[in-house]
Structure formats: structure tokens, C-alpha cells
Design a protein around this motif. Structure first.
Motif, short mmCIF file in Angstrom:
data_model
loop_
_atom_site.label_atom_id
_atom_site.label_comp_id
_atom_site.label_asym_id
_atom_site.label_seq_id
_atom_site.Cartn_x
_atom_site.Cartn_y
_atom_site.Cartn_z
N LEU A 173 59.62 33.53 42.87
CA LEU A 173 59.13 34.12 44.12
C LEU A 173 58.08 33.23 44.79
O LEU A 173 58.19 32.91 45.97
CB LEU A 173 58.54 35.51 43.82
N VAL A 174 57.08 32.84 44.02
CA VAL A 174 56.00 32.01 44.58
C VAL A 174 56.56 30.66 45.03
O VAL A 174 56.18 30.13 46.09
CB VAL A 174 54.88 31.82 43.54
N VAL A 231 58.52 31.06 48.43
CA VAL A 231 57.64 31.37 49.56
C VAL A 231 56.88 30.11 49.97
O VAL A 231 56.81 29.75 51.16
CB VAL A 231 56.67 32.51 49.20
N GLY A 279 59.30 27.54 51.46
CA GLY A 279 59.74 27.96 52.79
C GLY A 279 58.69 27.66 53.85
O GLY A 279 59.01 27.19 54.94
N VAL A 280 57.41 27.90 53.51
CA VAL A 280 56.33 27.60 54.46
C VAL A 280 56.23 26.09 54.68
O VAL A 280 56.11 25.62 55.82
CB VAL A 280 54.98 28.15 53.93
N LEU A 326 65.31 33.94 50.26
CA LEU A 326 63.95 34.24 50.69
C LEU A 326 63.31 32.99 51.32
O LEU A 326 62.67 33.07 52.37
CB LEU A 326 63.12 34.73 49.51
N GLY A 327 63.50 31.84 50.68
CA GLY A 327 62.98 30.59 51.23
C GLY A 327 63.55 30.29 52.60
O GLY A 327 62.83 29.85 53.51
N VAL A 361 61.88 32.69 55.09
CA VAL A 361 60.49 32.30 55.34
C VAL A 361 60.44 31.09 56.27
O VAL A 361 59.64 31.03 57.21
CB VAL A 361 59.75 32.00 54.02
#
Length: 198
Positions: free
Chosen positions: A23-24, A27, A30-31, A106-107, A110
Motif C-alpha cells: 500500500l505505502v 501510494v 504514484g505520487v 491504486l498507483g 494516484v
């Protein structure tokens, strides 16, 4: 029970730690990918006219830049994620393949949201207030929605590549098993049987 005890207890479980790492990772990646996307993508722009807005041929050719850079960064990020996460967290390969595949979506999301936030505003909201001759850039977003799937596809390929390479290494380094517990088959054949013919 203290408020921090439950999360700490949850993260003490190996599976929960693996999922938290995934998860971390996605994220943060992706940022980072969104920031690079924002910096390297040349955006086409509209020119405000007296009655409307128009885009020249050169600008029309730049419309695909956002898609191209998203694909490039997504492919690199996805492949790197699949290889790195499977190499670091080998406790449960099948779980990690599933987690990496879902996490890569998710990536991708994001990257889209942060890129849209960093980039210019919607030209539809800017053009009515722009002076004649002013240039208004397009938003930082891909024209084709399907480009988001480059993240899970390349992440899955990277993860499978690590599993395949690890299995090949294990198979190649394994030695033939002995015939019995005392030695190899050849040694056993050379030893006398202890029976003498009468």
C-alpha cells in the motif's frame, strides 16, 4: 487497550505487514510518477479567439504527449514494482502477486489524481475569461482511459518474472538424490553383497 495497540497488533502479522508495504509503496510511487509526469509532459494549448478558441496543427500533435508519458512512466513503475516487491517480500508469492496487481491499480489512480491536481485547470473554465490571443493549456490527463492498465499488466509481468527466475534457480541448483542414505547408486553397486556362492 491503548488507541495505538490495535494497529500495532495488526501490523505484527506477517501478511498485514506485506500488504502495508504494498500500500505505502504504490501510494508513494504514484505520487512520484505524477510529479515526473507533470514536469516532462508538453501540454497542447488553445488560443483564445474573438468568438471561440482554436488549436493549431502543431498543438494537435502534442495532444498525445500526456498519454505517451503516462504509458512510459506506468510501464517503468509497474515493472519495477513487480520485481522489487516480489524480491523483498517472498513469504507468500501468490498473495504478493495478487497484492501487487491490485496495488498497481491504486498507483495508477494516484498518478492520475495527483497529476490532474498539479496540472492546469480545465480550459473550459478558463477560456471564457481569457483575453483574445491568450493561450490556455489542456489539462494533464490521458485521452485514452485504457492507459491506466499498463500499471497492473507490467507489475504482473515483473512479479511473474521474479517467480519464474527463482524457480529456475532452485531447479538448476538442485542435485540428484542418492539411491539410499549410505551413498550414491554407483558406490552401492561397487560394494560386495556379502553373499558367497557355494
Amino acid at each position: 487497550m491503548p488507541p495505538t495497540a490495535a494497529p500495532r497488533r495488526l501490523l505484527s502479522h506477517p501478511v498485514a505487514r506485506d500488504l502495508a508495504v504494498v500500500l505505502v509503496w504504490f501510494v508513494a510511487l504514484g505520487v512520484l510518477a505524477a510529479v515526473v509526469w507533470w514536469q516532462v509532459t508538453p501540454l497542447a494549448d488553445y488560443t483564445r479567439t474573438a468568438t471561440n478558441a482554436e488549436m493549431g496543427e502543431e498543438q494537435l500533435g502534442q495532444q498525445v504527449a500526456a498519454d505517451g508519458w503516462y504509458l512510459t512512466l506506468g510501464a517503468v513503475g509497474g515493472l519495477l514494482s513487480g520485481v522489487a516487491l516480489l524480491s523483498m517480500r517472498w513469504r507468500d508469492p501468490l498473495l504478493m502477486v495478487a497484492a501487487v496487481t491490485v496495488g498497481s491499480l491504486l498507483g495508477a489512480w494516484v498518478m492520475l489524481r495527483v497529476g490532474l491536481w498539479l496540472g492546469p485547470a480545465d480550459p473550459k473554465s478558463v477560456l471564457p475569461h481569457a483575453a483574445v490571443g491568450a493561450r490556455v493549456p489542456m489539462q494533464l490527463k490521458p485521452g485514452a482511459s485504457g492507459v491506466v492498465y499498463v500499471w497492473p499488466i507490467t507489475a504482473l509481468l515483473g512479479a511473474i518474472g521474479v517467480i519464474w527466475g527463482t524457480e529456475q534457480h532452485r531447479t538448476g541448483s538442485s542435485e540428484p538424490a542418492a539411491v539410499d542414505g549410505t551413498g550414491s547408486g554407483a558406490d552401492a553397486a561397487d560394494e560386495p553383497s556379502g553373499h558367497v556362492a557355494q
